[in-house]
Design an enzyme around this catalytic site. Structure first.
Site, short mmCIF file in Angstrom:
data_model
loop_
_atom_site.label_atom_id
_atom_site.label_comp_id
_atom_site.label_asym_id
_atom_site.label_seq_id
_atom_site.Cartn_x
_atom_site.Cartn_y
_atom_site.Cartn_z
N ASP A 148 32.59 41.01 33.49
CA ASP A 148 31.30 42.07 32.19
C ASP A 148 32.16 41.85 31.20
O ASP A 148 33.12 41.98 31.16
CB ASP A 148 30.26 42.15 33.49
CG ASP A 148 28.89 43.33 32.88
OD1 ASP A 148 28.70 42.32 31.75
OD2 ASP A 148 29.08 43.91 33.29
N HIS A 149 31.44 43.10 31.24
CA HIS A 149 31.81 43.98 29.85
C HIS A 149 31.56 45.26 30.07
O HIS A 149 30.69 45.87 29.94
CB HIS A 149 31.03 43.57 28.85
CG HIS A 149 31.11 42.23 27.67
ND1 HIS A 149 30.15 41.56 27.44
CD2 HIS A 149 32.58 41.56 27.76
CE1 HIS A 149 31.09 40.88 26.96
NE2 HIS A 149 31.99 40.08 26.45
N ASN A 205 25.54 43.19 32.21
CA ASN A 205 24.55 42.72 32.71
C ASN A 205 25.11 40.64 31.94
O ASN A 205 24.47 40.01 32.03
CB ASN A 205 23.05 42.68 32.60
CG ASN A 205 22.63 44.07 32.83
OD1 ASN A 205 23.02 43.79 33.81
ND2 ASN A 205 22.26 44.75 31.89
N HIS A 206 27.32 40.40 31.46
CA HIS A 206 27.25 39.28 30.48
C HIS A 206 27.43 38.67 31.57
O HIS A 206 28.99 39.45 32.30
CB HIS A 206 27.99 39.91 29.68
CG HIS A 206 26.57 40.43 29.06
ND1 HIS A 206 27.83 41.76 27.39
CD2 HIS A 206 25.68 40.83 28.10
CE1 HIS A 206 26.93 42.05 26.82
NE2 HIS A 206 25.34 41.76 27.11
N ILE A 207 27.16 38.27 32.66
CA ILE A 207 27.62 37.61 33.87
C ILE A 207 28.07 36.27 33.29
O ILE A 207 27.91 35.07 33.15
CB ILE A 207 26.30 37.07 34.55
CG1 ILE A 207 26.21 38.01 35.34
CG2 ILE A 207 27.53 36.05 36.18
CD1 ILE A 207 24.50 37.74 35.13
#
Lengths: 133, 544
Positions: B315-316, B470-472
């Site tokens: 993720d970030h 939420n950057h999967i």
């Protein structure tokens, strides 16, 4: 009801509160706070005293945020918040658009999810900070 | 229950931006396409009403109640769908519904940098991609045209372009303009953010008018959402079945996928055969499905001969800062995010610590300020309203994305303990934030302090929580060979010649920018591959 309006006017220092909203707030708050009548009598005498702090906050949250009960989760998932743990019954939103917080800044800011002006209006310098008339 | 069947030439699992784009492009070329979406159709107007009626306005999942047969994670209150087993909560938000998670996003439409594809070669950390930036460039352009991206035509943001952005950038808000002026005068690089948001009418959708509600829902569709291509795909002849929860991939002994099986909300099961299958169900549900699809021939699941499916989850992780700026800048005018600090996206420091992007929030501060002034400071009446104006005008928030490295121990698994009402496993996540990120966050904090100082900031509060964004990414990595990854350079699953993945799950590096445009570009590239175009040089980029 008259007492609720009187206390609301004292707390908000506004004389133009919407009576139909007042009715709805008063009804739900009294359901959630069975001692509300006694608390209102006290607030009418001492609006800024410590004794009725939670009732005062509940009334102000209703008028300014438009909802009864707090309810925001921790601002970001994963973050822990003590407020979350002590949250009571589900908060209820009554009057998103009529929340006084938006009225306080309505000369500058839109109510999120509503369009206030032409595309690109945001490029112009907003007014400098000054109390709302 | 009688057994039921369906069939299509190409079966796409998932109707978000990735699945929608693939389905559209194949259908436009005359192919028979069936999209299977686990969740329901949503109506924009209902999402907007849900938002207005929600008391949890800072929880972007709140307007999206999960369907009982296709749960997704919620956090206010938490529904426990994403089972957290690691030392740090992964906390991902995603939406199982037609259109997917681009219902709520800030529409940031960044390309990766050329160096992001060569992290191992350049800096000795992480992994290289088997393809280069140049391979993907035509598809970035195609993705920008498909989604409708507006961007700064005359600003170099580090990713070379062959053609202009489809739309000029929206004018910056006064706040973003001042922020850029002050920081750019002090050695930072602040640029307007490319965004899938209309600066003029585009693709039958209107110009952004600054509703300041990109997250959790743009009320007027000026911002791209995945439903655009779900609907287009249907118009082009693809069939889209909502509420069809795929739970099993069926392979023959040679690895060819024969069918996928889905459940309807009533529990009935349908077998769908096809010539080829595209998994586009995000970086959590896709590996979960592959790992659930065990058989005698594939006891560890589909594509998992080397125990790599579900691993390398990224993720970030974000840290943030809030402070009161000297000037009355009034965040909340225009879209919710417009500028980014990009001078920490690349450099030799990546040998030691994570790259990152910093971004200034243009979300209205009024509601959170009102709540804290009432309940924490005990203000009322005119004093409350005066302070509310003060905070609304001057409170700035900056957040960040730190680049995570792909590490096998960060992973997604189907739970062996919890199942939904259809009997399908919940996803279980094992996740931690590594020192590579933590070292970078120390520098980020010092940078925030410097920025606050430049803006005349007071009342500085740091948010050091490594918030999820939420950057999967990363759970079905793209690699040159099956011992290093799950899919090949064409996004085909090793060992399964007719199975493909369209998702950020294939990304071997997370880089430091929102991954949606890269998802879209990879989906366009995969479409060309499936259509038999020669890759990558003769990309036929222009399509619906």
């Amino acid at each position: 009801m008259r007492l609720f309006m009187q206390v609301s006017t004292l707390l908000t220092e506004r004389s133009d509160l919407d009576p139909s909203l007042a009715m709805r707030y008063a009804n739900l708050l009294s359901e959630r706070m069975p001692q509300m009548a006694a608390g209102l009598a006290e607030l009418a005498q001492q609006p800024h005293g410590d004794a009725q702090r939670s009732l005062r906050e509940a009334i102000l949250t209703a008028w300014y945020v438009g909802q009864v009960g707090l309810g925001d989760p921790p601002p970001r998932p994963g973050a822990r918040s003590s407020k979350e743990e002590v949250r009571g019954p589900q908060p209820v939103v009554f009057a998103y658009e009529k929340a006084l917080m938006f009225d306080s800044v309505s000369d500058v800011l839109t109510i999120p999810s509503y369009c206030r002006d032409v595309p690109g209006y945001w490029a112009a310098q907003p007014p400098r900070l000054s109390p709302r008339k | 229950m009688t057994s039921m069947t369906d069939s299509a030439e190409t079966v796409v699992v998932g109707s978000g931006v990735a699945g929608g784009l693939v389905a559209c492009r194949l259908a436009a070329a005359g192919g028979s396409v069936l999209i299977l979406e686990a969740g329901p159709w949503l109506k924009r107007a209902e999402i907007v009403e849900n938002f207005r009626n929600s008391a949890a306005k800072s929880d972007f999942m709140s307007p999206y109640p999960p369907a009982p047969h296709a749960l997704h994670p919620t956090y206010a209150p938490p529904n426990g769908y994403l089972i957290e087993k690691g030392e740090h909560p992964y906390g991902a938000q995603y939406i199982r519904a037609v259109g997917g998670t681009t219902w709520h996003w800030a529409a940031a439409a960044w390309r990766l940098l050329p160096s992001d594809f060569r992290l191992r070669s350049l800096y000795g950390v992480g992994k290289d991609w088997p393809i280069t930036y140049e391979d993907l460039e035509p598809y970035y352009q195609a993705a920008e045209e498909a989604l409708g991206v507006s961007g700064p035509q005359h600003t170099d943001v580090g990713s070379p372009r062959s053609r202009p952005y489809p739309m000029d950038a929206l004018p910056l808000s006064w706040m973003d303009r001042r922020f850029a002026e002050v920081l750019n005068g002090a050695g930072f690089t602040v640029v307007p953010e490319p965004a899938a948001r209309n600066s003029r009418p585009y693709d039958e959708r209107p110009t952004c008018c600054g509703n300041n509600n990109c997250m959790p829902i743009c009320p007027i569709a000026a911002q791209y959402a995945g439903e655009v291509h779900a609907i287009k795909a249907q118009r082009l002849g693809a069939r889209l079945l909502a509420n069809a929860v795929v739970y099993r991939i069926e392979c023959d002994d040679k690895g060819l996928v024969q069918a996928v099986h889905y459940k309807r909300p009533d529990g009935g099961s349908v077998r769908v055969t096809g010539k080829r299958f595209v998994l586009a169900a995000n970086g959590i549900e896709t590996p979960k499905l592959m790992l659930m699809s065990t058989s005698e021939r594939y006891p560890a699941g589909v594509g998992n001969q080397h125990d790599l499916v579900g691993r390398h989850l990224m993720d970030h992780p974000g840290t943030g800062v809030t402070f009161l700026a000297r000037e009355a800048l009034w965040p909340g005018r225009g879209p919710m995010e417009m500028t980014s600090v990009v001078n920490f996206r690349d450099g030799p420091f990546r040998r030691e610590h994570a790259a990152k992007k910093l971004h200034l929030s243009n979300a209205s501060q009024t509601r959170s300020a009102a709540m804290s002034l009432i309940t924490e400071q005990g203000l009322a009446g005119k004093a409350l309203e005066t302070q509310l104006r003060e905070l609304s005008a001057r409170r700035l928030r900056i957040d960040s994305f730190h680049e995570q490295l792909p590490r096998p121990e960060n992973r997604v698994l189907p739970s062996t303990a919890k199942r939904d009402k259809l009997g399908i496993a919940y996803p279980e996540v094992h996740y931690a934030v590594e020192d590579y990120v933590r070292r970078s966050a120390v520098h980020t904090r010092a940078t925030y302090a410097r920025i606050a100082q430049l803006m005349g900031g007071t009342d500085i509060t740091f948010h050091d929580d490594f918030a999820p964004n939420n950057h999967i990414m990363g759970t079905t990595l793209m690699a040159d060979n099956p011992s290093s990854g799950v899919v090949d350079r064409d996004c085909r699953v090793f060992g399964h010649d007719n199975l493909y993945v369209a998702s950020s799950a294939v990304m071997p590096s997370a880089a430091s920018v929102n991954c949606t445009l890269t998802i879209a570009a990879l989906a366009c590239r995969l479409s060309d591959h499936l259509l038999g175009h020669v890759l990558p040089t003769s990309a036929s980029a222009r399509l619906p």
